[in-house]
Design a protein around this motif. Structure first.
Motif, PDB file in Angstrom:
ATOM      1  N   UNK A  14      -2.210   1.640  -2.803  1.00 28.10           N
ATOM      2  CA  UNK A  14      -2.973   0.910  -1.792  1.00 28.10           C
ATOM      3  C   UNK A  14      -4.457   0.831  -2.124  1.00 28.10           C
ATOM      4  N   UNK A  15      -5.013   1.884  -2.701  1.00 26.12           N
ATOM      5  CA  UNK A  15      -6.445   1.906  -2.989  1.00 26.12           C
ATOM      6  C   UNK A  15      -6.874   0.804  -3.957  1.00 26.12           C
ATOM      7  N   UNK A  16      -6.258   0.684  -5.138  1.00 29.94           N
ATOM      8  CA  UNK A  16      -6.670  -0.419  -6.025  1.00 29.94           C
ATOM      9  C   UNK A  16      -6.344  -1.799  -5.459  1.00 29.94           C
ATOM     10  N   UNK A  17      -5.301  -1.876  -4.642  1.00 25.86           N
ATOM     11  CA  UNK A  17      -4.942  -3.156  -4.040  1.00 25.86           C
ATOM     12  C   UNK A  17      -6.019  -3.638  -3.078  1.00 25.86           C
TER      13      UNK A  17
ATOM     14  N   UNK B   9       0.831   9.527  -2.759  1.00 21.99           N
ATOM     15  CA  UNK B   9       1.771   8.693  -3.514  1.00 21.99           C
ATOM     16  C   UNK B   9       1.501   7.209  -3.281  1.00 21.99           C
ATOM     17  N   UNK B  10       1.477   6.789  -2.046  1.00 28.32           N
ATOM     18  CA  UNK B  10       1.189   5.384  -1.754  1.00 28.32           C
ATOM     19  C   UNK B  10      -0.304   5.079  -1.830  1.00 28.32           C
TER      20      UNK B  10
ATOM     21  N   UNK C  16      -4.166   1.112   7.482  1.00 22.33           N
ATOM     22  CA  UNK C  16      -4.172   2.543   7.773  1.00 22.33           C
ATOM     23  C   UNK C  16      -2.887   3.150   7.218  1.00 22.33           C
ATOM     24  N   UNK C  17      -3.035   4.133   6.337  1.00 18.71           N
ATOM     25  CA  UNK C  17      -1.880   4.878   5.836  1.00 18.71           C
ATOM     26  C   UNK C  17      -1.793   6.189   6.608  1.00 18.71           C
TER      27      UNK C  17
ATOM     28  N   UNK D 210       5.317   6.282   6.019  1.00 22.11           N
ATOM     29  CA  UNK D 210       6.428   6.463   5.095  1.00 22.11           C
ATOM     30  C   UNK D 210       7.065   7.841   5.291  1.00 22.11           C
ATOM     31  N   UNK D 211       8.268   7.864   5.836  1.00 22.53           N
ATOM     32  CA  UNK D 211       9.073   9.090   5.965  1.00 22.53           C
ATOM     33  C   UNK D 211       8.353  10.162   6.776  1.00 22.53           C
ATOM     34  N   UNK D 212       7.791   9.766   7.896  1.00 20.50           N
ATOM     35  CA  UNK D 212       7.027  10.706   8.728  1.00 20.50           C
ATOM     36  C   UNK D 212       7.570  10.878  10.139  1.00 20.50           C
ATOM     37  N   UNK D 213       8.283   9.901  10.661  1.00 20.35           N
ATOM     38  CA  UNK D 213       8.593   9.890  12.089  1.00 20.35           C
ATOM     39  C   UNK D 213       9.360  11.140  12.514  1.00 20.35           C
TER      40      UNK D 213
END
Length: 268
Positions: free
Chosen positions: A76-79, A71-72, A63-64, A146-149
């Motif tokens: 993550x999708x192709x991975x 950006x991520x 879960x992103x 990523x950089x959300x908190x």
């Protein structure tokens, strides 16, 4: 050519091919569909090293949180496309916040336009403190933010956010956090104003939700960043909130100093 030489050459070829195939993370970072401007920021965000530290594997359910412009997601999708599952928990669809609304709509448009590439992504939503479901309870191998908190502090929803992540994860699952890092002892008021958070406070939030801190990394550290800029973290790239004022100075610093933390949901 002697048979022994031919066999040795074949062994090297097979070994090389195996090494390439065995490194799907680096292949995903190098994916041809990545936005060029995004890839240019790898020097600051270290995606291959960061996702490896979070122990993300191609067969996981991930879960992103708040993927923004993707950006991520582009990595993550192709991975995860062939063997795994990616949930993109974006801003709420019915939000009244203009920025959130535009970002969500642009993300949906992007998914639709690029459905042949990113069509397997499961779009959900995340509103800390609400009953929104980022993924089915207990289904995720990893939750990544990523950089959300710092964004959740204004509504005093940061603790609720970590509780939501805990609920979505399987026992033994990983919570990966990257966040702008404030100097130790920074007040809550200054954290909210600057966008930088103390590492101790982020760890406290996770532990209060039930997580165990497994490891902290300096992958995304930036010793050039003093974390005391006029417009907070937004003074630095990519925002450059002061416009042309001292632009080259802040570009030379680069993106913010960041903590990179891996937490684990206990197995029992």
């Amino acid at each position: 050519m002697k048979l022994t030489h031919w066999l040795a050459g074949m062994a090297c070829t097979v070994a090389f091919a195996g090494a390439v195939q065995a490194d799907p993370l680096k292949n995903a970072v190098a994916d041809e569909h990545r936005t060029e401007a995004y890839a240019e920021r790898d020097q600051y965000r270290h995606p291959a090293e960061t996702l490896a530290f979070f122990q993300v594997q191609p067969d996981m359910t991930v879960v992103e949180i708040w993927p923004g412009g993707g950006w991520y997601t582009e990595i993550l999708s192709p991975l995860l496309k062939a063997e795994g599952t990616l949930y993109a928990a974006h801003f709420p669809k019915e939000t009244e916040v203009g920025y959130f609304k535009r970002s969500r709509e642009n993300f949906e448009k992007w998914l639709k336009e690029e459905k042949d590439i990113y069509g397997g992504i499961k779009l959900t939503e995340f509103a800390p403190g609400s009953d929104s479901e980022i993924a089915p309870e207990g289904s995720a191998d990893a939750v990544l933010t990523f950089r959300n908190v710092h964004n959740w502090m204004r509504g005093e929803k940061e603790q609720a956010a970590f509780e939501t992540f805990y609920k979505a994860l399987k026992p033994g699952g990983v919570l990966g956090v990257v966040e702008h890092r404030a100097k130790p002892g920074t007040s809550r008021e200054d954290m909210m104003k600057s966008g930088y958070m103390t590492q101790a406070y982020v760890i406290e939030l996770a532990k209060n939700a039930g997580f165990e801190l497994e490891e902290a990394s300096e992958i995304n550290a930036n010793p050039k960043d003093t974390a005391d800029h006029p417009k907070g973290v937004w003074t630095l790239p990519p925002s450059l909130a002061l416009g042309e004022e001292d632009r080259e100075k802040y570009k030379a610093i680069g993106e913010s100093d960041r903590m990179t933390l891996r937490f684990r949901k206990p197995k029992s």
